[in-house]
Design a protein around this motif. Structure first.
Motif, PDB file in Angstrom:
ATOM      1  N   GLN A 189       0.836  -1.207   0.000  1.00 39.57           N
ATOM      2  CA  GLN A 189       0.000   0.000   0.000  1.00 39.57           C
ATOM      3  C   GLN A 189       0.872   1.259   0.000  1.00 39.57           C
ATOM      4  OE1 GLN A 189      -3.171  -0.951  -0.499  1.00 39.57           O
ATOM      5  NE2 GLN A 189      -2.152  -2.940  -0.257  1.00 39.57           N
ATOM      6  N   ILE A 190       1.972   1.213   0.742  1.00 35.78           N
ATOM      7  CA  ILE A 190       2.875   2.366   0.800  1.00 35.78           C
ATOM      8  C   ILE A 190       3.488   2.646  -0.559  1.00 35.78           C
ATOM      9  CG2 ILE A 190       5.060   3.206   1.774  1.00 35.78           C
ATOM     10  CD1 ILE A 190       4.308   1.611   4.346  1.00 35.78           C
ATOM     11  N   GLU A 195       4.089   5.705  -5.624  1.00 38.58           N
ATOM     12  CA  GLU A 195       4.020   5.789  -7.083  1.00 38.58           C
ATOM     13  C   GLU A 195       2.999   6.831  -7.524  1.00 38.58           C
ATOM     14  OE1 GLU A 195       3.183   1.754  -8.089  1.00 38.58           O
ATOM     15  OE2 GLU A 195       5.305   1.139  -8.038  1.00 38.58           O
ATOM     16  N   ASP A 196       1.907   6.923  -6.790  1.00 39.96           N
ATOM     17  CA  ASP A 196       0.889   7.926  -7.108  1.00 39.96           C
ATOM     18  C   ASP A 196       1.437   9.337  -6.929  1.00 39.96           C
ATOM     19  OD1 ASP A 196      -1.984   8.799  -7.524  1.00 39.96           O
ATOM     20  OD2 ASP A 196      -1.615   9.589  -5.512  1.00 39.96           O
ATOM     21  N   ARG A 197       2.229   9.562  -5.869  1.00 43.04           N
ATOM     22  CA  ARG A 197       2.781  10.905  -5.632  1.00 43.04           C
ATOM     23  C   ARG A 197       3.822  11.274  -6.681  1.00 43.04           C
ATOM     24  NH1 ARG A 197      -0.479   9.562  -2.509  1.00 43.04           N
ATOM     25  NH2 ARG A 197      -0.989  10.546  -0.508  1.00 43.04           N
ATOM     26  N   ARG A 198       4.571  10.281  -7.168  1.00 45.85           N
ATOM     27  CA  ARG A 198       5.553  10.576  -8.207  1.00 45.85           C
ATOM     28  C   ARG A 198       4.871  10.991  -9.500  1.00 45.85           C
ATOM     29  NH1 ARG A 198       8.379   5.209  -6.063  1.00 45.85           N
ATOM     30  NH2 ARG A 198       9.648   6.151  -4.398  1.00 45.85           N
ATOM     31  N   GLU A 223      12.243   1.034  -0.621  1.00 45.84           N
ATOM     32  CA  GLU A 223      12.443   0.386   0.679  1.00 45.84           C
ATOM     33  C   GLU A 223      12.548   1.428   1.791  1.00 45.84           C
ATOM     34  OE1 GLU A 223      15.368  -2.860   2.904  1.00 45.84           O
ATOM     35  OE2 GLU A 223      15.932  -2.024   0.958  1.00 45.84           O
ATOM     36  N   GLU A 224      13.268   2.509   1.531  1.00 49.19           N
ATOM     37  CA  GLU A 224      13.401   3.558   2.542  1.00 49.19           C
ATOM     38  C   GLU A 224      12.054   4.244   2.808  1.00 49.19           C
ATOM     39  OE1 GLU A 224      17.861   5.388   2.093  1.00 49.19           O
ATOM     40  OE2 GLU A 224      16.524   5.578   0.372  1.00 49.19           O
ATOM     41  N   VAL A 225      11.299   4.500   1.756  1.00 48.30           N
ATOM     42  CA  VAL A 225       9.978   5.095   1.935  1.00 48.30           C
ATOM     43  C   VAL A 225       9.103   4.174   2.779  1.00 48.30           C
ATOM     44  CG1 VAL A 225       7.862   5.815   0.771  1.00 48.30           C
ATOM     45  CG2 VAL A 225      10.075   6.439  -0.197  1.00 48.30           C
ATOM     46  N   SER A 226       9.134   2.878   2.471  1.00 45.33           N
ATOM     47  CA  SER A 226       8.337   1.912   3.221  1.00 45.33           C
ATOM     48  C   SER A 226       8.760   1.871   4.682  1.00 45.33           C
ATOM     49  CB  SER A 226       8.480   0.514   2.607  1.00 45.33           C
ATOM     50  OG  SER A 226       7.937   0.472   1.314  1.00 45.33           O
ATOM     51  N   ASP A 227      10.058   1.841   4.933  1.00 42.30           N
ATOM     52  CA  ASP A 227      10.550   1.784   6.311  1.00 42.30           C
ATOM     53  C   ASP A 227      10.141   3.023   7.102  1.00 42.30           C
ATOM     54  OD1 ASP A 227      11.747  -0.669   5.931  1.00 42.30           O
ATOM     55  OD2 ASP A 227      13.730   0.151   5.480  1.00 42.30           O
TER      56      ASP A 227
END
Length: 398
Positions: A189-190, A195-198, A223-227
């Motif tokens: 989901q993250i 991807e939507d914001r990009r 991965e960093e965004v998810s973390d």
């Protein structure tokens, strides 16, 4: 150095949840730093001085292996709490802007409107559960609002996170797989949001995390965004919820406290901090020992795990005389409720604001409400925080 006291203490056990304060006091008296055989073995630290010393020393006690024992089912590299300086400062600098006192103050009117709408609905219904109908609603909605997510997703996210944290220490293969599936789902989901914001940038934190250069002039990886977002969801949904219900139950147990806060709203912030000190929303944090060293009277080896029990620090009479007593006038500058050192909670201003607005709304819009203390249910698992599962209440005459 002396031989360590050995115990089978587990912060995830139902036995600990029944008597958390008494258990920690007994352990502190016997050995403030002891070795537990639970969860493959770890040091458990229960006195205030050694806890703040350890939490402040990120060189000897690293966060980069994860903040929990056993590992959090939603990953070990939560950003920024699972990162040591100097990289920690890089990530935190970005997030601080969104959780600063000035930014939180700017958001106060919209958060107050949200809380008022929720509590007004409780008044109209006449009966409710303070956990599911308020404490679990407003913090999650506020967090999703800052991220720019659809607030209607709160319930499905909360269900997955609550199940994972409740079963964090399970060794049942089916539950372990269920937790892993929950982690995969949340991270999916993250990434979809990123991807939507990009493709469609907006004025929200999710856009910043997904698109702006943060580390070495480059945007965060998926991965960093998810973390990062996993951490924000876990922290934003759960800790504030536990603090609110602890305070409301305490007000029901101590009518004089309720009356005092109702008469003088300026005392609410002190009451919030005092209840958070006693009923610490984050029970403990884990660190990995990076070099052969010692803490107190014991020797630790490189690679050992250490659990610094925040709740124990906040109940140490050496730091807080008569620690179980609500005292709105006491000095709480040594409280570890919001952490200590470089990892002190960046969301403390937001948490305090949401809690204050919730308490004010309860006092203003639910005058004379009654909590059914006989039907109140406390969690049988305080490994990740002190929580109530059910706090039923009514407005007499409705």
């Amino acid at each position: 150095m002396s031989d360590p006291i050995v115990t089978d203490f587990s912060h995830h056990s139902a036995e600990f949840a029944l008597r958390p304060f008494e258990t920690l006091a007994d352990m502190r008296a016997e050995a403030p730093v002891a070795w537990s055989t639970a969860h493959d073995g770890f040091w458990v630290v229960t006195d205030h001085q050694h806890i703040i010393d350890g939490l402040a020393d990120y060189g000897r006690f690293s966060s980069s292996f994860g903040p929990a024992i056993p590992a959090n089912p939603f990953g070990t590299r939560h950003i920024p709490v699972g990162v040591d300086p100097p990289l920690h400062s890089t990530y935190r600098r970005v997030l601080n802007t969104w959780f600063s006192k000035a930014e939180v103050t700017r958001r106060e009117p919209e958060i107050a409107t949200l809380v008022t709408e929720i509590v007004t609905g409780l008044a109209k219904s006449g009966s409710w559960d303070f956990v599911s109908d308020l404490a679990d609603v407003s913090p999650g909605a506020v967090t999703l609002g800052i991220l720019g997510w659809d607030r209607s997703r709160r319930e499905e996210l909360l269900e997955v996170m609550a199940r994972g944290l409740r079963n964090q220490a399970s060794t049942d293969p089916s539950i372990i797989e269920q937790n892993a599936a929950g982690n995969r789902w949340i991270r999916e989901q993250i990434i979809l949001e990123a991807e939507d914001r990009r493709a469609h940038p907006r004025a929200d934190l999710m856009t910043v995390l997904a698109t702006e250069p943060i580390v070495d002039g480059e945007p965060m990886s998926d991965e960093e965004v998810s973390d990062t977002v996993v951490f924000l969801l876990l922290a934003g949904f759960h800790t504030t919820s536990g603090a609110l219900t602890a305070l409301l139950v305490q007000m029901a147990l101590e009518p004089a406290l309720h009356e005092r806060l109702d008469a003088d709203r300026d005392l609410i912030p002190a009451a919030i901090d005092e209840v958070i000190r006693i009923y610490t929303p984050v029970t403990a944090v884990a660190r990995r020992v990076t070099e052969d060293t010692h803490l107190g009277e014991v020797s630790m080896r490189t690679g050992d795990w250490a659990l610094f029990v925040n709740m124990a620090a906040n109940h140490d009479p050496a730091a807080f005389p008569d620690p179980e007593r609500i005292d709105l006038d006491r000095d709480r500058s040594k409280s570890v409720a919001f952490g200590w050192g470089v990892h002190r909670c960046m969301g403390l201003h937001l948490a305090r604001l949401v809690l204050r607005l919730e308490v004010e709304a309860v006092l203003d819009l639910l005058p004379g409400h009654r909590i059914d203390l006989d039907r109140t249910v406390r969690s049988d698992h305080v490994g990740v925080g002190f929580f109530y599962q059910v706090v039923p209440a009514v407005l007499p005459g409705r």
